[in-house]
Design a protein around this motif. Structure first.
Motif, PDB file in Angstrom:
ATOM      1  N   ASN A 287      -0.271 -42.941  30.654  1.00  0.00           N
ATOM      2  CA  ASN A 287       0.257 -41.832  29.876  1.00  0.00           C
ATOM      3  C   ASN A 287       0.454 -40.614  30.768  1.00  0.00           C
TER       4      ASN A 287
ATOM      5  N   ASP B 159      -5.453 -45.757  26.975  1.00  0.00           N
ATOM      6  CA  ASP B 159      -5.175 -46.929  26.135  1.00  0.00           C
ATOM      7  C   ASP B 159      -5.747 -48.203  26.744  1.00  0.00           C
TER       8      ASP B 159
ATOM      9  N   SER C 133      -0.919 -50.463  25.503  1.00  0.00           N
ATOM     10  CA  SER C 133      -0.279 -49.172  25.744  1.00  0.00           C
ATOM     11  C   SER C 133       0.079 -48.456  24.449  1.00  0.00           C
TER      12      SER C 133
ATOM     13  N   ALA D 220       0.297 -43.235  22.091  1.00  0.00           N
ATOM     14  CA  ALA D 220       1.648 -42.928  21.631  1.00  0.00           C
ATOM     15  C   ALA D 220       1.792 -43.127  20.132  1.00  0.00           C
TER      16      ALA D 220
ATOM     17  N   ALA E 127       2.669 -40.158  17.479  1.00  0.00           N
ATOM     18  CA  ALA E 127       3.923 -40.311  16.751  1.00  0.00           C
ATOM     19  C   ALA E 127       3.684 -40.354  15.243  1.00  0.00           C
TER      20      ALA E 127
ATOM     21  N   GLY F 115       7.440 -42.238  25.339  1.00  0.00           N
ATOM     22  CA  GLY F 115       6.566 -43.123  24.578  1.00  0.00           C
ATOM     23  C   GLY F 115       6.306 -42.640  23.171  1.00  0.00           C
ATOM     24  N   VAL F 116       5.979 -41.365  22.984  1.00  0.00           N
ATOM     25  CA  VAL F 116       5.697 -40.824  21.657  1.00  0.00           C
ATOM     26  C   VAL F 116       6.979 -40.664  20.860  1.00  0.00           C
TER      27      VAL F 116
ATOM     28  N   HIS G 223       6.586 -32.942  20.830  1.00  0.00           N
ATOM     29  CA  HIS G 223       5.220 -33.405  21.067  1.00  0.00           C
ATOM     30  C   HIS G 223       4.805 -33.218  22.522  1.00  0.00           C
TER      31      HIS G 223
ATOM     32  N   SER H  91      -2.536 -35.611  25.662  1.00  0.00           N
ATOM     33  CA  SER H  91      -2.816 -36.457  24.507  1.00  0.00           C
ATOM     34  C   SER H  91      -4.173 -37.131  24.576  1.00  0.00           C
TER      35      SER H  91
ATOM     36  N   LYS I   6       6.976 -48.262  28.314  1.00  0.00           N
ATOM     37  CA  LYS I   6       5.623 -48.079  28.812  1.00  0.00           C
ATOM     38  C   LYS I   6       5.424 -48.796  30.145  1.00  0.00           C
TER      39      LYS I   6
END
Length: 333
Positions: A41, A67, A122, A126, A130, A153-154, A213, A218, A270
């Protein structure tokens, strides 16, 4: 011998080291997971470079990764509802890039049988961000949602969640990602000057919700108690209602190269570390549905790419739906 990724100074990917680790022992309320796959990430890069040291001070050496997906290998006292060998995915703080990770039992969820390890490993960060972004906006059918960084990703997952609610989704991205966004029904628009005017042309009725975002790291803002939402996203991905593309898979020992690709910013999808990679030269694997598009001209009318599930070779990581061999034949050497 099991290993973990650590760093002892701030800097680029070169500060990451693979060091031997002792297999952890779970405390009360904890489980130990043998990791099969772990995602990367952008927030992890920011932390490793020292950009959040004032907000989240670190004491070296520091682990890496948020993750993960894998098999439960040990269970602490007081933990119910789980068994050794259960396939799970979850989240931790600066520890998932390792052969083993110990986490509170509340940080894991059951991995759906048809969810590939590389995707499950992964998904947590995300999907959490999201889901929360879309749930807070709560768009309805007929409304228009603008998703910033929609190829990330998000944003990628948020755009699909908004579309599943019936909303029209416009996504900001670089032109190289326009074709990917059209594949999931998102109307692409480029970053840059005159965005307001160009949005007005695409959405003359206006934008009802705007999702951005990119604010905070995160890895420290996940609410891992929202199990129902995360479990629902995982099932949606496993059932092909939501796609989560995998851009590249690296063995754990090539974590530096994995972050170099992440930080180059060109990958769509990812980037994942595999802890039990298939043994062949040049281990890095590109999913067909992503890399094939890079050799083609952007075409709004192209037929959809195959799902990541169909593009990834089934031998990657570990055989899906099969018992974990380590708990029959012995521990990792």
């Amino acid at each position: 011998m099991p290993h973990a990724v650590k760093f002892s100074q701030f800097g680029g990917p070169d500060v990451l080291e693979l060091v031997p680790m002792t297999r952890p022992v779970p405390a009360d309320g904890e489980v130990v997971v043998e990791v099969m796959a772990a995602g990367l990430n952008p927030a992890e890069t920011a932390v490793r470079e020292g950009r959040y040291q004032s907000e989240y001070p670190l004491t070296f050496p520091v682990g890496q990764g948020s993750d993960f997906a894998g098999f439960i290998s040990a269970i602490g006292s007081g933990v119910t509802g789980w068994a050794v060998n259960d396939a799970v995915f979850g989240h931790t703080i600066l520890a998932s890039h390792a052969n083993f990770v110990v986490v509170p039992a509340g940080n894991i969820l059951h991995k759906p049988d048809h969810l590939p390890w590389e995707v499950a490993g992964s998904l947590f960060v995300a999907a959490s961000l999201a889901w929360n972004a879309v749930a807070d906006a709560n768009p309805a059918a007929g409304q228009t949602v603008l998703v910033h960084a929609s190829a990330g990703g998000v944003g990628w997952i948020a755009a699909q969640l908004a579309r599943l609610r019936g909303a029209t989704v416009i996504g900001t991205a670089s032109p190289s990602h326009f074709d990917h966004l059209r594949q999931i029904g998102v109307i692409p628009i480029a970053h840059g000057p005159d965005l307001t005017e160009r949005l007005a042309a695409l959405a003359p009725g206006g934008i009802d919700f705007e999702l951005d975002h990119n604010a905070s790291p995160s890895l420290v803002t996940i609410d891992s108690t929202d199990e129902r939402a995360l479990a629902q996203v995982a099932v949606m991905v496993a059932n092909h209602q939501i796609s989560v593309p995998v851009a590249a898979i690296y063995p754990l020992g090539q974590v530096q190269d994995a972050y170099r690709e992440l930080e180059a910013g060109h990958a769509h999808g990812k980037i994942v570390l595999s802890m039990l990679p298939v043994g062949y030269a040049h281990q890095k694997v590109h999913a067909v549905d992503i890399r094939a598009s890079e050799a083609m001209k952007d075409d709004p009318n192209r037929a959809p790419y195959p799902h990541t599930h169909e593009a990834l070779p089934p031998v990657l990581g570990h055989r899906r739906g099969q018992p974990h061999p380590h708990y029959v034949e012995g521990d990792i050497d």
